[in-house]
Design an enzyme around this catalytic site. Structure first.
Site, PDB file in Angstrom:
ATOM      1  N   ASP A 295       0.837  -1.200   0.000  1.00  0.00           N
ATOM      2  CA  ASP A 295       0.000   0.000   0.000  1.00  0.00           C
ATOM      3  C   ASP A 295       0.871   1.250   0.000  1.00  0.00           C
ATOM      4  OD1 ASP A 295       0.721  -0.650   2.774  1.00  0.00           O
ATOM      5  OD2 ASP A 295      -0.489   1.090   3.298  1.00  0.00           O
ATOM      6  N   GLU A 296       0.326   2.319  -0.528  1.00  0.00           N
ATOM      7  CA  GLU A 296       0.878   3.674  -0.418  1.00  0.00           C
ATOM      8  C   GLU A 296       2.342   3.771  -0.865  1.00  0.00           C
ATOM      9  OE1 GLU A 296      -1.972   5.304   3.187  1.00  0.00           O
ATOM     10  OE2 GLU A 296       0.001   4.511   3.719  1.00  0.00           O
TER      11      GLU A 296
END
Length: 611
Positions: A295-296
């Protein structure tokens, strides 16, 4: 005359049958109180009485394992020592039965029958274990259990929680409480994003880690209580806990600046480094899954700043490839590596932006927490197992807290994702609540617990059975009060000394401080110069986490969690542990108080003398 008398008798019986049922009788027909609530209950006359002389009867090895855990829990709950026996049964006994032929019970369901004896039957050891959790909840309300029968089978396969102990350590007693509470409420999966001290990469052993022995202890508890503990090392973003001292593995932007939180996915050495950590974690974690985060990766930036990522993708997948394909390529390579080690891969959903031409490998479980372009329905249509980890179920330390009452009143269930509610539960593996430390000093562990236990019970209810068993949230929370905490749960808010002024002495270093208990179960130490506080060094999530940072008096501030301390009993004295950094203090050569992980420097053993 006889006919008239007979008619009068029949009319009397009919009047009794047709009379309103007294409230007490109606109440006796309701299922006994549990969390999750029993949706199937057939009452019978009488009750089961647990009394001195009650025994646990178990014959097979699996049955005896379940009975052994139950015996320990009964003792921890104050019910005394209950022997585990084989062979025949008698009134008052508790019978543990594992029958693989009871296929309708599934892997985790059970049947409980209460009468002169009480029996718990599962098709598997896990199913029988969950039946004993129901038994313990009933006995928490009294030694008599209404006679009756239930068949109790979960609606979802994955029911659990996630904890990011990834920068700021969370104490093992707190995590052990969590495992016990999860099992007590029939939750079966705990995701832990955390750092385990590395033998292969000692340069990565900056603070924020657990030792391998600590994790072995926690995993063993999880196995005994049927809670699978799945590890996560977030990658290729959020890698700074691992590569802050490895600039050679950090992604470099077009200005030549190193990015300490981003792993350079174009480097073979970066993949080798990450997979070597998977191998090291396999030494202590036994779960069948590996969570890589994913993620991210470009949080606060974009791929345009890193042209080498696009070059990598096009060289591997052709001129139409996108930078996102390089990212998916890394995910898929980790999937293949984990699969070769017998592990199933799990990732967060927000990296699946739809900007890729290379698909994620089939079978990868996607944990959906954020509303992005690729919707849950699309992921299901593409065949990916999907878990609901909605942001609505988050407790962010020092920030957002899940609105448990609001979710309950809406009859929330795992079909309700961020941005989309699905009509069917097909393909949805389950749901979990997540604890994230975005502002690490915003709350202490004990403060987090206040919001966690109701939220945890709600997720247990929504994933196991009817998400709205009671007309009101107050009635639902009353269930939690009735069943209480799991056997073996420890009250971590107890302060071992009374308020007052003490001399603290250790290894020739001494100071006087006024001890005051805080509302969340820690204490402040007020000296003539101020309140003892950890301050200095590099801040991570607003917390001074570096070893060697000093503890020194500062202006007293009741809201400052870095001024809260725990006295941890040890060897005839106490360790002095900061409530946030979770490091103990000792005196350095100059007499200054400094914090260190216990495996780097033994904590000082403090002796207290009351004034």
């Amino acid at each position: 005359m006889r006919k008239r008398l007979r008619l009068v008798g029949v009319m009397a019986v009919l009047m009794v049958l047709l009379a309103p049922v007294p409230a007490l009788a109606r109440q006796e027909q309701a299922p006994p109180v549990t969390v999750p609530a029993l949706s199937d209950w057939t009452p019978a006359s009488g009750s089961y009485a647990f009394r001195p002389g009650s025994r646990l009867v178990a014959d097979s090895p699996a049955e005896r394992r379940v009975a052994g855990t139950l015996a320990d829990d009964l003792r921890a709950a104050g019910h005394g020592r209950v022997p585990v026996m084989t062979g025949g049964t008698r009134a008052g006994d508790i019978v543990i039965d594992v029958r693989p032929g009871r296929a309708a019970l599934g892997d985790e369901g059970y049947e409980l029958r209460a009468g002169e004896r009480l029996s718990v039957t599962g098709a598997t050891e896990t199913g029988a274990f969950y039946g004993t959790r129901t038994l313990l909840q009933l006995l928490a309300q009294g030694d008599r259990i209404p006679a009756g029968r239930t068949v109790d089978v979960p609606r979802y396969k994955e029911r659990g929680g996630g904890v990011c102990a990834c920068y700021i350590n969370i104490s093992l007693p707190w995590l052990e409480n969590l495992v016990r509470e999860m099992a007590y409420h029939k939750l079966n999966q705990l995701l832990l994003e955390l750092k385990v001290k590395s033998d292969a990469h000692p340069e990565a052993n900056t603070w924020g880690y657990y030792t391998k022995d600590q994790i072995r202890r926690l995993v063993a508890l999880g196995e005994r209580y049927h809670v699978e503990i799945i590890p996560e090392i977030n990658s290729p973003g959020h890698m700074d806990p691992w590569i802050e001292n490895r600039p050679d593995l950090q992604l470099t932007d077009s200005d030549g600046a190193k990015q300490p939180s981003r792993l350079d996915i174009t480097q073979p050495a970066a993949f080798d480094y990450y997979t070597s950590l998977i191998d090291e974690y396999a030494q202590v974690f036994t779960a069948g899954s590996w969570h890589m985060g994913a993620d991210e990766y470009m949080l606060g930036s974009d791929f345009a700043k890193y042209p080498q990522v696009l070059r990598y993708a096009q060289e591997k997948y052709g001129p139409d490839a996108t930078p996102q394909d390089a990212f998916i390529d890394f995910v898929n390579r980790v999937h293949a590596y984990a699969a070769a080690k017998g592990k199933k891969l799990r990732i967060w959903n927000d990296g699946l932006t739809g900007a890729n031409t290379v698909p994620v490998t089939a079978g990868t479980t996607v944990e959906h927490w954020l509303n992005v372009a690729t919707k849950p329905s699309q992921l299901l249509a593409q065949g990916y197992p999907l878990m609901n980890a909605a942001y609505a179920l988050y407790l962010v330390r020092g920030g957002f807290h899940s609105d448990t009452k609001g979710l309950y009143d809406q009859s929330w269930d795992p079909r309700s994702f961020e941005g989309e509610k699905l009509a069917s539960s097909d393909g949805i593996t389950g749901a979990k609540i997540s604890l994230w430390p975005d502002n690490g000093r915003g709350e202490t562990e004990n403060e987090v617990s206040v919001g966690l236990w109701p939220a945890l019970r709600h997720v247990a209810q929504a994933t196991w059975s009817d998400p709205h068993p009671d007309a009101t949230y107050a009635a639902f929370t009353a269930r939690g009060t009735a069943v209480g905490h799991a056997p073996g749960w420890r009250d971590l808010t107890r302060v071992p000394v009374a308020d007052g002024t003490y001399t603290f002495d250790a290894d020739g270093r001494s100071f006087d401080a006024e001890v005051r208990r805080t509302a969340d179960g820690y204490m402040t130490l007020r000296t003539d110069e101020g309140c003892l506080e950890i301050r200095g060094g590099k801040l991570t999530l607003n917390v001074p986490l570096q070893p060697g940072v000093a503890a020194a008096p500062q202006a007293c501030d009741a809201a400052n969690t870095l001024q809260r301390w725990e006295l941890e009993p040890a060897q005839g004295g106490y360790h002095l542990v900061n409530a946030i950094t979770r490091m103990a203090v000792s005196a350095d050569a100059d007499g200054a108080l400094v914090q260190y992980p216990p495996d780097q420097r033994p904590p000082a053993l403090w002796h207290l003398t009351a004034h």
